[in-house]
Scaffold this active site. Sequence first.
Site, PDB file in Angstrom:
ATOM      1  CG  ASP A  35      24.269 -38.194  23.592  1.00 19.61           C
ATOM      2  OD1 ASP A  35      23.604 -38.395  22.562  1.00 19.61           O
ATOM      3  OD2 ASP A  35      23.871 -37.446  24.523  1.00 19.61           O
ATOM      4  CG  ASP A  61      29.116 -30.261  26.311  1.00 15.16           C
ATOM      5  OD1 ASP A  61      29.175 -29.848  25.130  1.00 15.16           O
ATOM      6  OD2 ASP A  61      28.396 -29.740  27.181  1.00 15.16           O
ATOM      7  CB  SER A  87      17.014 -31.399  17.882  1.00 14.45           C
ATOM      8  OG  SER A  87      16.186 -32.057  18.830  1.00 14.45           O
ATOM      9  CB  THR A 102      24.590 -27.422  22.013  1.00 15.12           C
ATOM     10  OG1 THR A 102      24.550 -27.492  23.430  1.00 15.12           O
ATOM     11  CG2 THR A 102      24.641 -28.821  21.428  1.00 15.12           C
ATOM     12  CB  THR A 135      17.775 -29.089   9.764  1.00 11.54           C
ATOM     13  OG1 THR A 135      16.393 -28.841   9.556  1.00 11.54           O
ATOM     14  CG2 THR A 135      18.412 -27.793  10.268  1.00 11.54           C
ATOM     15  CG  ASP A 136      13.863 -29.293   5.993  1.00  9.57           C
ATOM     16  OD1 ASP A 136      13.980 -29.033   7.205  1.00  9.57           O
ATOM     17  OD2 ASP A 136      12.846 -29.861   5.515  1.00  9.57           O
ATOM     18  CD  GLU A 137      13.176 -26.525  11.333  1.00  7.00           C
ATOM     19  OE1 GLU A 137      13.396 -25.504  12.011  1.00  7.00           O
ATOM     20  OE2 GLU A 137      12.456 -27.464  11.706  1.00  7.00           O
ATOM     21  CE1 TYR A 160      17.861 -27.629  15.417  1.00  7.26           C
ATOM     22  CE2 TYR A 160      16.239 -27.118  13.723  1.00  7.26           C
ATOM     23  CZ  TYR A 160      17.212 -27.957  14.236  1.00  7.26           C
ATOM     24  OH  TYR A 160      17.534 -29.124  13.569  1.00  7.26           O
ATOM     25  CE  LYS A 164      21.583 -28.811  12.800  1.00  5.80           C
ATOM     26  NZ  LYS A 164      22.366 -29.926  13.423  1.00  5.80           N
ATOM     27  N   PRO A 215      -2.568 -30.528  20.960  1.00  2.00           N
ATOM     28  CG  PRO A 215      -0.560 -29.937  22.005  1.00  2.00           C
ATOM     29  CD  PRO A 215      -1.478 -31.091  21.782  1.00  2.00           C
ATOM     30  N   GLY A 297       6.803 -16.944  14.587  1.00  2.67           N
ATOM     31  CA  GLY A 297       7.603 -17.024  13.346  1.00  2.67           C
ATOM     32  C   GLY A 297       7.459 -18.359  12.633  1.00  2.67           C
TER      33      GLY A 297
HETATM   34  P1  NAD Z   1      17.603 -35.215  19.567  1.00  2.95           P
HETATM   35  O1  NAD Z   1      17.277 -33.968  20.302  1.00  2.95           O
HETATM   36  O2  NAD Z   1      16.677 -36.374  19.645  1.00  2.95           O
HETATM   37  O3  NAD Z   1      19.025 -35.759  20.049  1.00  2.95           O
HETATM   38  C1  NAD Z   1      20.113 -34.909  20.259  1.00  2.95           C
HETATM   39  C2  NAD Z   1      21.199 -35.710  20.972  1.00  2.95           C
HETATM   40  O4  NAD Z   1      22.326 -34.849  21.139  1.00  2.95           O
HETATM   41  C3  NAD Z   1      20.790 -36.184  22.380  1.00  2.95           C
HETATM   42  O5  NAD Z   1      21.206 -37.501  22.577  1.00  2.95           O
HETATM   43  C4  NAD Z   1      21.549 -35.244  23.295  1.00  2.95           C
HETATM   44  O6  NAD Z   1      21.880 -35.833  24.559  1.00  2.95           O
HETATM   45  C5  NAD Z   1      22.802 -34.938  22.484  1.00  2.95           C
HETATM   46  N1  NAD Z   1      23.409 -33.654  22.854  1.00  2.95           N
HETATM   47  C6  NAD Z   1      22.778 -32.476  23.021  1.00  2.95           C
HETATM   48  N2  NAD Z   1      23.679 -31.535  23.389  1.00  2.95           N
HETATM   49  C7  NAD Z   1      24.897 -32.140  23.415  1.00  2.95           C
HETATM   50  C8  NAD Z   1      26.216 -31.692  23.705  1.00  2.95           C
HETATM   51  N3  NAD Z   1      26.463 -30.430  24.057  1.00  2.95           N
HETATM   52  N4  NAD Z   1      27.228 -32.581  23.601  1.00  2.95           N
HETATM   53  C9  NAD Z   1      26.987 -33.875  23.257  1.00  2.95           C
HETATM   54  N5  NAD Z   1      25.761 -34.361  23.009  1.00  2.95           N
HETATM   55  C10 NAD Z   1      24.728 -33.496  23.082  1.00  2.95           C
HETATM   56  O7  NAD Z   1      17.856 -34.777  18.073  1.00  2.95           O
HETATM   57  P2  NAD Z   1      17.483 -35.533  16.711  1.00  2.95           P
HETATM   58  O8  NAD Z   1      16.085 -35.212  16.366  1.00  2.95           O
HETATM   59  O9  NAD Z   1      17.937 -36.917  16.807  1.00  2.95           O
HETATM   60  O10 NAD Z   1      18.426 -34.737  15.693  1.00  2.95           O
HETATM   61  C11 NAD Z   1      19.763 -35.148  15.462  1.00  2.95           C
HETATM   62  C12 NAD Z   1      20.404 -34.195  14.485  1.00  2.95           C
HETATM   63  O11 NAD Z   1      19.692 -34.224  13.261  1.00  2.95           O
HETATM   64  C13 NAD Z   1      20.414 -32.740  14.932  1.00  2.95           C
HETATM   65  O12 NAD Z   1      21.629 -32.178  14.558  1.00  2.95           O
HETATM   66  C14 NAD Z   1      19.257 -32.112  14.171  1.00  2.95           C
HETATM   67  O13 NAD Z   1      19.510 -30.749  13.952  1.00  2.95           O
HETATM   68  C15 NAD Z   1      19.293 -32.903  12.901  1.00  2.95           C
HETATM   69  N6  NAD Z   1      18.003 -33.066  12.193  1.00  2.95           N
HETATM   70  C16 NAD Z   1      16.894 -33.499  12.853  1.00  2.95           C
HETATM   71  C17 NAD Z   1      15.699 -33.716  12.160  1.00  2.95           C
HETATM   72  C18 NAD Z   1      14.449 -34.225  12.841  1.00  2.95           C
HETATM   73  O14 NAD Z   1      13.400 -34.310  12.197  1.00  2.95           O
HETATM   74  N7  NAD Z   1      14.488 -34.607  14.105  1.00  2.95           N
HETATM   75  C19 NAD Z   1      15.656 -33.465  10.776  1.00  2.95           C
HETATM   76  C20 NAD Z   1      16.813 -32.996  10.139  1.00  2.95           C
HETATM   77  C21 NAD Z   1      17.975 -32.820  10.852  1.00  2.95           C
HETATM   78  O1  DAU Z   2      12.636 -30.005   9.140  1.00  2.00           O
HETATM   79  C1  DAU Z   2      13.600 -30.625   9.970  1.00  2.00           C
HETATM   80  C2  DAU Z   2      13.357 -30.229  11.397  1.00  2.00           C
HETATM   81  O2  DAU Z   2      12.169 -30.908  11.808  1.00  2.00           O
HETATM   82  C3  DAU Z   2      14.532 -30.579  12.319  1.00  2.00           C
HETATM   83  O3  DAU Z   2      15.639 -29.811  11.959  1.00  2.00           O
HETATM   84  C4  DAU Z   2      14.163 -30.303  13.772  1.00  2.00           C
HETATM   85  O4  DAU Z   2      15.215 -30.739  14.621  1.00  2.00           O
HETATM   86  C5  DAU Z   2      12.909 -31.055  14.115  1.00  2.00           C
HETATM   87  O5  DAU Z   2      12.509 -30.740  15.436  1.00  2.00           O
HETATM   88  C6  DAU Z   2      11.780 -30.706  13.139  1.00  2.00           C
HETATM   89  O6  DAU Z   2      11.345 -29.346  13.334  1.00  2.00           O
HETATM   90  P1  DAU Z   2       9.784 -28.928  13.282  1.00  2.00           P
HETATM   91  O7  DAU Z   2       9.647 -27.665  14.014  1.00  2.00           O
HETATM   92  O8  DAU Z   2       9.271 -29.004  11.911  1.00  2.00           O
HETATM   93  O9  DAU Z   2       9.165 -30.177  14.100  1.00  2.00           O
HETATM   94  P2  DAU Z   2       8.065 -30.253  15.257  1.00  2.00           P
HETATM   95  O10 DAU Z   2       7.790 -31.705  15.460  1.00  2.00           O
HETATM   96  O11 DAU Z   2       8.426 -29.447  16.442  1.00  2.00           O
HETATM   97  O12 DAU Z   2       6.794 -29.595  14.569  1.00  2.00           O
HETATM   98  C7  DAU Z   2       6.266 -30.089  13.348  1.00  2.00           C
HETATM   99  C8  DAU Z   2       5.100 -29.195  12.972  1.00  2.00           C
HETATM  100  O13 DAU Z   2       4.028 -29.429  13.903  1.00  2.00           O
HETATM  101  C9  DAU Z   2       5.404 -27.722  13.059  1.00  2.00           C
HETATM  102  O14 DAU Z   2       4.714 -27.044  11.995  1.00  2.00           O
HETATM  103  C10 DAU Z   2       4.824 -27.284  14.392  1.00  2.00           C
HETATM  104  C11 DAU Z   2       3.647 -28.223  14.582  1.00  2.00           C
HETATM  105  N1  DAU Z   2       3.336 -28.593  15.990  1.00  2.00           N
HETATM  106  C12 DAU Z   2       4.346 -29.096  16.754  1.00  2.00           C
HETATM  107  C13 DAU Z   2       4.096 -29.462  18.052  1.00  2.00           C
HETATM  108  C14 DAU Z   2       5.207 -29.989  18.929  1.00  2.00           C
HETATM  109  C15 DAU Z   2       2.055 -28.486  16.464  1.00  2.00           C
HETATM  110  O15 DAU Z   2       1.113 -28.067  15.742  1.00  2.00           O
HETATM  111  N2  DAU Z   2       1.800 -28.845  17.752  1.00  2.00           N
HETATM  112  C16 DAU Z   2       2.779 -29.317  18.577  1.00  2.00           C
HETATM  113  O16 DAU Z   2       2.488 -29.610  19.775  1.00  2.00           O
END
Ligand code: NAD
Ligand code: DAU
Length: 361
Positions: A35, A61, A87, A102, A135-137, A160, A164, A215, A297
Amino acid sequence: MKTYFVTGGAGFIGSNYIHYMLKKYGKEITVINYDALTYAGNLGNLSAVSDSDNYTFIKGDVCDKNLLQMVFAENCIDYVIHFAAESHVDRSIKDPEIFVKTNVLGTAVLLNTAKDSWYSGGSFKEGKKYVQVSTDEVYGSLGETGFFAENTPLDARSPYSASKASADMLVKAYFDTFKMPVNITRCSNNYGPYQFPEKLIPLMINNALHGKNLPVYGLGLNVRDWLYVDDHARAVDIVTQKGKSGEVYNIGGHNEKKNIDIVNILIEKLSELLPDSDKRKKTLSKDLITYVEDRKGHDLRYAIDPQKIMNELGWKPETMFSEGIVKTIKWYLDNSEWLKNVTSGGYTKYYKQMYGGGVQE
Ligand code: NAD
Ligand code: DAU
């Protein structure tokens, strides 16, 4: 003894995954956590396992080809579980370049390093697997009805998700070109412990605990499909063990909620969980909700069809949202030092840049 090379293991899902795996397999496995420790990476997430002799941390990295080649040469790596990424969608809208570096270049470098290390005499060594945590996105945005299936065309709509989706295409290309043993997982929104308070749930909890406004983007009617992070960790493990090479698996638990409903639930549950003696309880109310400018968007709705992983690999979600959200809130209440640590440093600047003007504190 299998060796797991886990990238991004200091982040939210990666650290939960490492805890899950070490608890499940104990000394049967070795975990190397690789990491870069960006703002989202926090070794404190792993303090409970950092002294285990089957766990190693390497600061690196995913774009660093030389370091990766060295680590692969020095260790007999069986599985690559690639979590590391930028992410957060909002950050990608403000500063997309690091997402491409990244998420796209990093995946290309890591994939190629694994391929070179695992490919010998015209085929891949036995027992290897590269898992791309996606991710589903990447499927874009749904209307009021329908679900994302694995054959839904990719239609990424934010920088983002575009990064992905690009990474997913590289992984697919390594299967199509080299027959590299790979899987891609596409999960819905995760929640649980150790999530950085830029994402909806921990941001709202942190703000509510500080009496700050909450917010909500636009009208708060966008829908996300929430999954407790341990269910995701278990799904990634099952895909690693049983997933058919080259296949994509969607992961989700049919738990769609509108953002405004999530925020209301958080306020209600926090009010129940905070003791009457806690001063923060007095400032906690739905009046904190502030509707702010919408995300550019903003995808309307995500919803996963998880039939494939359920039917073919036997996975199913185990944590109901009503249970998972209480566990999550309790975790944040019990770990106020963690919240304090991760919101020191650059967090205030980030928050002001992102919400400044839109949200009165
Ligand atoms: P996060 O942002 O919490 O963690 C990302 C980690 O990657 C951190 O520890 C960071 O230090 C490390 N990192 C970033 N850039 C790097 C680099 N260049 N080299 C090495 N390490 C690096 O992310 P998360 O929410 O834990 O998501 C993890 C994975 O799951 C991501 O690939 C994300 O796209 C995917 N994902 C996330 C969600 C979600 O809801 N959070 C859902 C579906 C998929
Ligand atoms: O669906 C999987 C994805 O979920 C992952 O791939 C991403 O890494 C993860 O960040 C997440 O993306 P979202 O954009 O869906 O998550 P976020 O928590 O940023 O936002 C969730 C929803 O809430 C989205 O519709 C935006 C809204 N939101 C978010 C924030 C941070 C708000 O209304 N207010 C806020 O302050």
